[in-house]
Every structure is written in C-alpha cells, then in structure tokens.
Write a protein that holds these residues in place. Structure first.
Motif: not given
Length: 73
Positions: A8-10, A64-66, A71-73
C-alpha cells in the motif's frame, strides 16, 4: 515485515500528526501531549485520529507500528 513488503502507498502525515504520533509512541497520553506542545486537546485528538486513519490502522498501537515500519517515526 519491512516497508518494502507493504504494497500500500506510504501515507503522508502532517507535521502535527507525526509529532503527536511520535509522542504517543513514547508513551504520552493525549493529555500529556497537550501539556508538552500547547496544542489544544481537540486538535491533538484530531491529529491522532487522522494519523490512525491515514495509516489504515484500527487503533493507536497499530498506527505506531505501521509508522515505524514505514520509517515515518
């Protein structure tokens, strides 16, 4: 599973969504986030809900996991 396996798209998180989600990932409650950021509670709640929706998660833990996997966090 790495982000490469997630087809799926980020999603693009706004700065406030990313900041609130990062604080939540570090164990902060919405009330803590309000105190730490001076962002009003309705805006914090909206940012967290929006981040959960954009990440296609059922709850904060899933978001949070996703976000970490992508790498968004």
């Amino acid at each position: 599973m790495s982000s490469k396996d997630d087809l799926s798209p980020v999603p693009e998180l706004s700065e406030i969504e990313r900041r609130c989600l990062a604080l939540a990932a570090n164990g902060r409650t919405p009330a803590d986030i309000v105190l730490e950021t001076d962002i009003a509670m309705p805006r914090v709640a909206e940012a967290l809900r929006s981040a959960i929706d954009k990440l296609g998660a059922r709850n904060m833990t899933g978001a949070i996991s996703r976000a970490v996997r992508l790498d968004l966090l």
